[in-house]
Design an enzyme around this catalytic site. Structure first.
Site, PDB file in Angstrom:
ATOM      1  CG  ASN B 150       5.788  -2.430  10.917  1.00 26.42           C
ATOM      2  OD1 ASN B 150       5.829  -3.645  11.039  1.00 26.42           O
ATOM      3  ND2 ASN B 150       4.651  -1.790  10.776  1.00 26.42           N
ATOM      4  CD  GLN B 178       9.889   0.219   9.555  1.00 25.29           C
ATOM      5  OE1 GLN B 178      10.750   0.845  10.179  1.00 25.29           O
ATOM      6  NE2 GLN B 178       8.795   0.812   9.109  1.00 25.29           N
ATOM      7  CB  SER B 198       9.549   2.400   1.253  1.00 20.66           C
ATOM      8  OG  SER B 198       8.903   3.636   1.146  1.00 20.66           O
ATOM      9  CB  ALA B 199      12.794   6.563  -1.108  1.00 18.33           C
ATOM     10  CG  HIS B 200       8.512   7.244   3.178  1.00 16.44           C
ATOM     11  ND1 HIS B 200       7.965   7.298   4.432  1.00 16.44           N
ATOM     12  CD2 HIS B 200       7.928   6.195   2.557  1.00 16.44           C
ATOM     13  CE1 HIS B 200       7.068   6.330   4.564  1.00 16.44           C
ATOM     14  NE2 HIS B 200       7.032   5.649   3.440  1.00 16.44           N
ATOM     15  CB  THR B 236       6.378   8.585 -17.127  1.00 18.01           C
ATOM     16  OG1 THR B 236       5.812   8.469 -18.430  1.00 18.01           O
ATOM     17  CG2 THR B 236       7.517   9.589 -17.145  1.00 18.01           C
ATOM     18  CB  CYS B 330      -0.520   1.391   8.109  1.00 21.48           C
ATOM     19  SG  CYS B 330       1.109   1.700   7.465  1.00 21.48           S
TER      20      CYS B 330
END
Lengths: 402, 401
Positions: B150, B178, B198-200, B236, B330
């Site tokens: 990353n 990444q 990860s979608a974002h 859910t 992060c």
């Protein structure tokens, strides 16, 4: 004398331009002085405000913005990681919650906000010093080191780098330019919150680039301004303890930091008679009475700490009073120098909450002054600062040696 | 605003967001229900699963949706450690993984008695395959190596690592947060057993990720509760998030070749201009101009500017509305020198002067021109105020670049 001249005559200090220092006109609290605004707008100065997330620095940022400065909020990250959870719980001045509070205030004020990392310099200049002093049997004041090396030296450097003209803080103190052309810190109008003692080490260059916008207000006034401005921290509690030892247990901190358990030793009298066992010298400070656990029949105090023999010397009331001390690591603020052999009259403080005692300060060495008090002072503590004042401003200071 | 921090997060594609919207207030049914709007939710989740599986060439029932990449990483490592404890307690990873891997390994080591081998990387950030193979022991249960880094964009030799893992009978997990949607990936060709994404990071929404678990890998549930996600991940379903993930994955797959071409061209342009116009810089990570060097993500540029405090550089870029980063988002809270830059051998001072610029398909050459201009001016200003730079100019301090 300067005190009596009033503020307006002393407004030669560039760093005070725009600072709301016109006391006595209460309606001005939190409002703009039109002339000052215009002055600033034409050549809008940029100021970095060190924001701890507390009410004082938040209000400082608000006042400066009202005065027309281009304000940038910065929180100095100096201490975190291992103690993060503890800091959060304590809500001290440098944990995550501090950053979040400061960020919210910046959001409310509509100013840019950044977190800057000063952990390296804080470790070296504050924590390492703090630990070393305790191990040497002295009682350091880490806030003084933090002010000088972290809050000023490092923050000012970074701030100038990013284009700021000044830095500002939420200290209850005022910066003034004296008749001799020197900058000095004057005690706040509210003696209850005076913070000049821990700022005595600032240099002329640092002072010339520092604003302290709340120095003219009392704590209740500051809270009132914050409330009126809608700052979300108006009712936040003040931090009390040293920020990196939120539980106040210095000895445990030092043992953790050094990874060493401090050896027990003897309580002794001045003449070496053994009175009992102590828990390690870092647990004691001069003048301490509590926690000695010595059945002596009269009130006894710590009068000396001897790191070389690992002894803590115990004496009676009269032993903790002295009328003379020597200090080194000299710095000068309101006066340029004190020539060798000369002595002058000042008011001196030997610890943060000391009210001050009249004294004669004499230059007795290249890096040594001798301070003789008009009346004996209690618990002169090596490692603490001697700060001497004249007419309410800091003249100079040093570290108490003996 | 010029946004050059696409490794931290990306803009949710408006088309993706549009696909998500009906699943908030119209088709809000719980996919477990039997009625109409529940069926719609269920169908949408299934469709998203199929789209996602298609990108990496796996079966749709091998995709397990999670709340984020970090959850997928935690799940893969902790559940594998539990499921294969009879075989052993040894895990192999690298020193340049994302904290989601490194801190999970540290937890397993400290609390659960795992033994962790953290492999060194070379100056480009590439893992040495011989070292990796030599680290495998009879009790090694898992190898976890990121697909791409990353911070410095290094693409690891995943196919070869997967091949070694397979040959030696060790599970292979890769953190592809990444890489997924940025470079082509096929779990069979690359011999991957588990993969986190990860979608974002690929123009999907925040709060949605997935773990690919190859059929036959016997790891169990990480979140216990209901029977969602084939009984392996309770809770859910985040239907809008999953729909967004699926839509973004599909779009990433469709546009991948064009996006890579464009980003690679802009990346190389940016690297060339900074090199030519700013003295005393070091490119961190593989050099695209060096044919023998490692491979680099098409969207990643990372430079160290000598004699410059990266933090000040970042703030001044922000003042000019240019969004960049000093490393991983992060770690910007902690700001101790990046573990990745340390692992590739950078000194503390060079690591402190690092700037990461990560592009997107929407980045333009004009934006990069403005950025290079800004960097040039800011670096010059900061150096003008740096005692170290002065010492360098006087010949009393040597340059590291």
């Amino acid at each position: 004398m300067l005190e009596r001249q009033g503020f307006h005559r002393d407004l030669t200090c560039e760093s005070c331009v725009g600072s709301n220092r016109h006391r006595g006109s209460e309606q001005r609290i939190g409002t703009k002085n039109e002339n000052e605004i215009r002055e600033n707008m034409s050549d809008r100065k940029t100021v970095v405000v060190g924001m701890s997330g507390g009410v004082d620095s938040s209000t400082a940022a608000y006042l400066l913005k009202e005065q027309g400065y281009h304000v940038i909020g910065v929180t100095m990250q100096i201490w975190q990681e291992e103690n993060e959870c503890q800091m959060q719980a304590e809500g001290g001045c440098c944990g995550i919650s501090a950053v979040e509070d400061a960020r919210r205030v910046a959001e409310v004020l509509g100013i840019p906000y950044y977190v800057m990392n000063f952990k390296d310099v804080f470790q070296k200049k504050v924590i390492d010093y703090f630990t070393a002093e305790y191990l040497a049997g002295r009682t350091p004041n880490p806030c003084i080191a933090c002010n000088r090396y972290v809050k000023w030296e490092s923050l000012l450097k970074r701030s100038l780098e990013i284009g700021a003209d000044y830095i500002a803080t939420g200290h209850y103190a005022r910066i003034r330019r004296l008749e001799n052309g020197r900058y000095a810190i004057a005690t706040s109008v509210t003696a209850a919150k005076d913070q000049t003692y821990a700022l005595y080490g600032l240099t002329q260059e640092q002072l010339s680039r520092t604003l302290m916008p709340i120095g003219d207000y009392s704590k209740p006034e500051v809270r009132e301004i914050a409330e009126r401005a809608g700052l979300p921290v108006a009712h936040k509690h003040d931090s009390q303890e040293i920020c990196f030892v939120p539980d106040g247990d210095y000895a445990a901190f030092i043992e953790r930091d050094t990874g060493r358990k401090m050896p027990e030793g003897n309580f002794v009298t001045k003449d070496g008679k053994i009175l009992g066992r102590h828990r390690g010298i870092i647990h004691y400070t001069i003048g301490q009475r509590r926690g000695l656990d010595l059945p002596m029949g009269e009130r006894v105090f710590v009068t000396e700490i001897r790191p070389e023999t690992n002894e803590v010397v115990i004496g009676t009331g009269s032993d903790v009073f002295t009328d003379t001390l020597k200090a080194d690591h000299l710095t000068f603020m309101g006066i340029e120098d004190l020539p060798m052999g000369e002595e002058e009259h000042f008011l001196a403080k030997i610890r943060y909450n000391h009210r001050g005692t009249g004294c004669l300060v004499k230059r007795t060495g290249e890096d040594e002054i001798t301070c003789t008090f008009e009346e004996p002072v209690r618990a002169v503590t090596p490692g603490q600062a001697l700060v001497y004042y004249r007419d309410g401003y800091v003249a100079g200071g040093g570290i108490i040696r003996e | 605003m010029i946004y050059l921090d696409n490794a931290a997060t990306t803009r949710t594609d408006p088309e993706v967001a549009a696909e998500m919207l009906p699943f908030f207030s119209e088709n809000y049914g719980n996919p477990s229900g039997i009625y109409g709007i529940a069926q719609k939710s269920r169908a949408a989740v299934t469709a998203a699963r199929e789209k996602t599986a298609h990108v990496i060439g796996c079966r749709s029932d091998e995709i397990y949706f999670t709340s984020c990449g970090s959850e997928a990483d935690n799940w893969a490592l902790k559940a594998a450690f539990e499921a294969y404890s009879e075989k052993g307690k040894h895990i192999i990873t690298t020193k340049i993984e994302h904290p989601a891997i490194l801190n999970t390994c540290e937890y397993l080591e400290r609390e659960r008695g795992a033994e962790i081998t953290r492999l060194d990387v070379d100056e480009d950030g590439v893992v040495d395959l011989r070292e990796l193979e030599a680290a495998i022991r009879p009790d090694t249960i898992l190898i976890s190596v990121m697909t791409a880094n990353n911070e410095i964009g290094t693409i690891e030799p995943i196919r070869e690592i997967g091949e070694i893992a397979r040959r030696r009978g060790v599970l292979f997990h890769t953190d592809a947060v990444q890489a997924f949607g940025q470079i082509p990936m096929n779990v069979d060709e690359l011999n991957i057993d588990m993969l986190s994404a990860s979608a974002h990071k690929f123009n999907g929404p925040k709060g949605a990720g997935f773990l690919y678990i190859r059929k036959g890998v016997g790891i169990r549930s990480f979140l216990h509760g209901g029977a969602q996600e084939h009984n392996r991940r309770a809770g859910t379903e985040n239907v809008p998030g999953i729909v967004g993930l699926g839509a973004a994955a599909k779009k990433a797959e469709e546009t991948l070749v064009r996006k890579m071409e464009k980003e690679t061209r802009l990346r190389d342009y940016l690297i060339r201009r900074i090199r030519e116009e700013v003295p005393n810089v070091k490119l961190n990570g593989p050099d695209p101009a060096d044919a023998k060097g490692g491979e680099r993500l098409p969207n990643n540029v990372n430079f160290s500017f000598e004699f410059v405090e990266g933090e000040s550089l970042l703030i001044m870029l922000d003042m000019r509305q240019i969004c960049a980063s000093s490393g991983s988002a992060c770690s910007s809270g902690s700001l101790s020198p990046s573990h990745v830059l340390k692992a590739i051998g950078l000194s503390d001072s060079l690591a402190h002067g690092a700037l990461r610029l990560t592009l997107s398909a929407e980045t333009t050459a004009e934006e990069l021109d403005t950025t290079v201009e800004a960097i040039r001016e800011i670096v010059e200003r900061l150096r003008g105020m740096s005692p170290k730079y002065e010492a360098y100019r006087n010949g009393t301090l040597e340059s590291e670049t």
